[in-house]
Design an enzyme around this catalytic site. Structure first.
Site, mmCIF file in Angstrom:
data_model
loop_
_atom_site.group_PDB
_atom_site.id
_atom_site.type_symbol
_atom_site.label_atom_id
_atom_site.label_comp_id
_atom_site.label_asym_id
_atom_site.label_seq_id
_atom_site.Cartn_x
_atom_site.Cartn_y
_atom_site.Cartn_z
ATOM 1 N N TYR B 436 0.810 -1.232 0.000
ATOM 2 C CA TYR B 436 0.000 0.000 0.000
ATOM 3 C C TYR B 436 0.841 1.280 0.000
ATOM 4 O O TYR B 436 2.051 1.223 0.083
ATOM 5 C CB TYR B 436 -1.070 -0.014 1.074
ATOM 6 C CG TYR B 436 -0.718 -0.148 2.536
ATOM 7 C CD1 TYR B 436 0.548 0.078 3.041
ATOM 8 C CD2 TYR B 436 -1.725 -0.507 3.440
ATOM 9 C CE1 TYR B 436 0.800 -0.030 4.400
ATOM 10 C CE2 TYR B 436 -1.468 -0.624 4.803
ATOM 11 C CZ TYR B 436 -0.205 -0.382 5.270
ATOM 12 O OH TYR B 436 0.037 -0.488 6.605
ATOM 13 N N GLU B 437 0.189 2.396 -0.174
ATOM 14 C CA GLU B 437 0.851 3.705 -0.374
ATOM 15 C C GLU B 437 1.789 3.685 -1.577
ATOM 16 O O GLU B 437 2.836 4.331 -1.569
ATOM 17 C CB GLU B 437 1.626 4.140 0.876
ATOM 18 C CG GLU B 437 0.799 4.301 2.124
ATOM 19 C CD GLU B 437 -0.294 5.348 2.008
ATOM 20 O OE1 GLU B 437 -0.199 6.212 1.135
ATOM 21 O OE2 GLU B 437 -1.255 5.267 2.790
#
Lengths: 598, 598
Positions: B436-437
């Site tokens: 994620y990110e």
């Protein structure tokens, strides 16, 4: 969830052109197992695994095995039906002796069946795997009555088997076990004790379970020298072969594990259970190694098998998933397979799977040579090679299994972290393979401690020399093989340097050798993988299949240029010795050195 | 389960002697945040995290967040109480502006709080992490009314925040999103659409949730250029600050994830929900990057934080667990920490954690310089360094997070695979950090695509030159630093070679640069880690604490000799280009080249 595709073409090519299967089929006893027959057999077997077993994988994970209030153990929905079909089709018996109803096929073929069954459902496949270990122990150490009473129905798969080694205080150190076996007047023994981590220690897929249990007899020597092996059936077996009364072995609980949820991992309690001595008193460790050695190659194969399934899923996803626009692409969205970094993840998986498959099948082929070659010298040499390759297969296979399933998950992006996608299960399932049947650290210790020193190092030096022969073949194969040859040469040099250091240092400082054993084992994995990929690339043009030949060249070159150089990167760690490893005390390791500012 | 020990001594040493925190405390605005104050603060904070938050970790994993029949979301037992205490103690506000009730401490200090909170409970810590991202977006782009209405209670933690980017067809390619925002006469917008993967998208820990939502206004340009950012509160906020009616945002379902079970990952449906434009139309991507850049360093820190907790557990286990007899040992059993291969697993963890912590804190210190240095040139340069280090922190931190938690599990042997042990949870939890990110592949693309070319490569070359200055310091530090100096020199050469190749090749063949981006980023991680470990080793003797100095020397030397050489092993992959990656078609990748035997 996409359908599992048994990699028949890859396996058939490996058998014929990489690991020399035709020579195995020429050994006495394997005449009926010629390549064509074998390829046809594994095609049918692959179809079975894909159709019948693979659909139980994800549901088996989410449902899990359960212990019922009455103490019995239920496998997930569909396992029992799939297992009955497996027994009926006879897949488990293929590599087992014809004398007891088996197919008499080589171990190599048995390992291929295991690969496909494990890809289909690793948790499910553990039951036949453990059964096979128990069968091998019985074949080697059972008396005539024991063989006659148990083997036919274990070979057919109607009855399953287990290995009972571990106790809470006795994991890697088997010698610490305390389960007692007291002789009874009738020649049987009464077993009492608790065993943990017993895979398929109880279940509802078969009517009978044959436990092989390590225990101590009264007055037995301490440690590993005083361990005996007992056959303890779940139900006593009457002389007519029918099942008699329930034996004193019961499931106290099932473990909650990170993965392989479909496989019940039991805490078993033996209370005055009737057991029969196998082989003779205090032969337990020897018998355990018979079960273990076979199982270690199979566990390495689990790494490959689960990673193969995960790879197939990630490849399909990379072709379907459209996201963003690749450089030079036009239109709305590109499939993510068009992005170089996704390609890297796929190529890393594909080349590693090929390397592992060649390595596993080569090891298995030497197992077959070690049993069936008519020349005693060839059998002995094959046995040495098996000794070297098996810890490499087990550790490198399971380590790559973890790394490759993680790459397959990564290809899925955020979806990979969602359990319904199925990618996470592969990573959770395969994680155990680096631990059981001897942790990968134990394998590395076995390699440097027991295998390197065989014939004063001559055994391992001969294998290295054999590997070096690929250089001339590559030189003759054309300029497109040049970088493979150069890189292999460089990395074999590093492996040789580490090997000579190990042989030299082992004589005076065994701890230093153990300190570098894990990176050293990985150097072996990388180099044998590179060697066999090169062998495949050199052999492939003769097939006349240019797509295949191109593919093998690319895989070998990718590995040689982009994966194999890790090997020199490990040399420093392999030969660093113990100094820094033991330099910090517990406080320093905990970061509790007094901070400056007080 | 052992108690979490906040690594105060390690952090204090890193701040004072490795990342130059005293200079940060001298910057205008940070005068109150001198080193002594900060160390005292993190001691108290660590105590809080260990006592209040850490006990919720394992139970939170097994219980998980749940969606109730009425659509509301419940966090696991204990989360709400721990969160209320967290808000009351004010830990979330420490690094936030004093104007809105924060402590005005440097980002560096905020990151340390995040480390300890994440070690204590990663799932729990995600809620403040997302809130912080939303706060930063509001600080940069909110108008006066928005700031006044929302920020004070978000800074205090009474209200939490979320980031709503992802839609089913729009993951890494944010530009593909379709959520619509239609202007209303009163200046607000009506938002309609579905968002997935929304961390703490709903929960019961706070009375109000402030969603930052990316959406398209009517007629907005296609792709990323036409995205705007909206503030959508769960409850409308009256002019007096009280909560008004429920807004049109609802949780359709929660994801079943591999880990971070305590954190609800929501599918959110926006139906005519009232939103307020942030900044201006079509500024969405810019605002997203404000949230993201801060979050990326925090996600890298998650890798470190979870691995630190896992390491502490494995170290304790290695000291307790007795099994077999080490070479040269006497008595009954040795603790497994006496075995060299277990030591290797511990030293690998310990040195990697130190390297990561130095790297993360250095990056954070440059964030602080980029905001608070009075010299515009220094601010600009700091910003460049943050640009280079942040993708390295995110990817290398999360990759090592996976590798180190897996090592910690391995130290436990079979027990590591049992969920109750807690080692498996760390591996499952941290696995998301590489995704994620912005996946780690996206980070690598950012490094080679956006950061390398800054000032025609001068920015990155200057950083390399700064790293090379360590060589003279090592030469002056004594002969025991020689191998560190030599190995760093060799590996910096490899990194420089790859860098120059990237700069050269990027001008004509961007795909070739992307092809090598992931191994290239890892080379950076290894080299910056080695650089900072060496800096720590050189600085440590001045503390007068010999145990600490010895420890830092050993960690730097172990890394330089035994870990860092991976770097040259990656050079081949970094500069290989695209040829082999794109050489195989889908059939060849699937192993469907026609088998020979047909």
């Amino acid at each position: 969830m996409i359908r599992y595709q048994p990699p028949i073409a890859d396996i058939a090519f490996a058998l014929e052109h990489v690991v020399g299967y035709p020579e195995i089929a020429n050994l006495p006893g394997f005449e009926h197992a010629d390549l064509d027959t074998v390829v046809e057999l594994i095609e049918q077997c692959g179809e079975f695994m894909a159709e019948v077993v693979a659909p139980t994988n994800q549901s088996g994970d989410s449902e899990g095995a359960r212990r019922q209030p009455d103490g019995s153990v239920m496998t997930p929905t569909g396992f029992t039906e799939a297992y009955h079909q497996y027994v009926e089709a006879g897949w488990g018996s293929v590599p087992l002796p014809e004398e007891f109803g088996g197919g008499g096929f080589p171990r190599t073929v048995g390992l291929i069946i295991q690969e496909m069954m494990t890809s289909a459902n690793m948790a499910f496949a553990l039951c036949p795997l453990l059964t096979q270990g128990a069968i091998e122990a019985l074949l080697h150490y059972g008396d005539e009555d024991q063989k006659k009473r148990y083997l036919p129905r274990m070979v057919s798969g109607e009855w399953t088997g287990t290995m009972n080694l571990t106790e809470p205080q006795a994991g890697s150190d088997v010698g610490a076990l305390t389960t007692r076996a007291v002789p009874r007047p009738d020649g049987s023994y009464a077993l009492t004790g608790q065993k943990i981590f017993i895979t398929f220690g109880d279940h509802d897929m078969a009517e009978q379970i044959v436990h092989l249990v390590l225990a101590r007899t009264p007055g037995a020597p301490a440690g590993t020298k005083g361990i005996s092996c007992f056959l303890v059936p779940k139900f006593l077996v009457n002389d007519d072969g029918s099942l008699g009364e329930r034996n004193g072995v019961h499931t106290l609980s099932l473990e909650h594990k990170m993965g392989i949820h479909g496989a019940p991992t039991c805490v078993l309690s033996y209370e005055d259970a009737t057991g029969y001595l196998l082989g003779g008193e205090n032969l337990g460790m020897r018998i355990m190694f018979v079960m273990m050695n076979s199982a270690r190659l199979s566990v390495g194969m689990q790494g490959l098998a689960v990673a193969e399934r995960a790879y197939q899923q990630s490849l399909a996803y990379a072709q379907e998933r459209r996201q963003g626009l690749a450089i030079g692409a036009t239109g709305v969205d590109s499939a993510i397979i068009e992005f170089p970094d996704v390609r890297r993840m796929l190529l890393t998986q594909r080349s590693s799977l090929a390397a592992l498959r060649y390595l596993m099948l080569l090891d298995a082929s030497y197992v077959d040579r070690s049993t069936n070659d008519p020349d005693p010298a060839a059998r002995a040499r094959a046995n040495e090679i098996v000794g070297i390759l098996t810890p490499i297969c087990k550790s490198f296979g399971s380590d790559l299994g973890n790394e490759l399933t993680s790459l397959a998950l990564q290809v899925h992006g955020g979806m990979g972290y969602i359990e319904e996608t199925g990618a996470a299960q592969h990573l959770r399932d395969v994680r155990i393979a680096a631990i059981y049947e001897g942790t990968n650290g134990i394998q590395a210790a076995d390699l440097v401690g027991r295998k390197l020193g065989v014939r004063g190092g001559a055994s391992v030096r001969e294998l290295l020399a054999t590997m070096r022969e690929i250089s001339a073949e590559l030189a003759g194969a054309g300029p497109e093989f040049d970088t493979i040859r150069e890189e292999l040469g460089r990395q074999f040099d590093a492996l040789e340097q580490a090997t000579e250091w190990m042989l030299r240092t082992g004589q005076t400082d065994p701890n230093a050798v153990l300190a570098g054993s894990t990176p050293y084992l990985r150097m072996w994995g990388l180099c044998t993988g590179g060697w066999l990929l090169a062998r495949a690339a050199v052999a492939a043009p003769a097939t006349g299949d240019t797509a295949l030949a191109d593919s093998q060249l690319v895989l070998a070159r990718f590995w040689a240029e982009q994966v194999l150089p890790q090997c020199t990167g490990l040399l420093g760690a392999a030969i660093a010795g113990t100094r820094d490893l033991f330099a910090l005390d517990a406080h320093q390791l905990a970061g509790q050195a007094s901070p400056v500012r007080r």
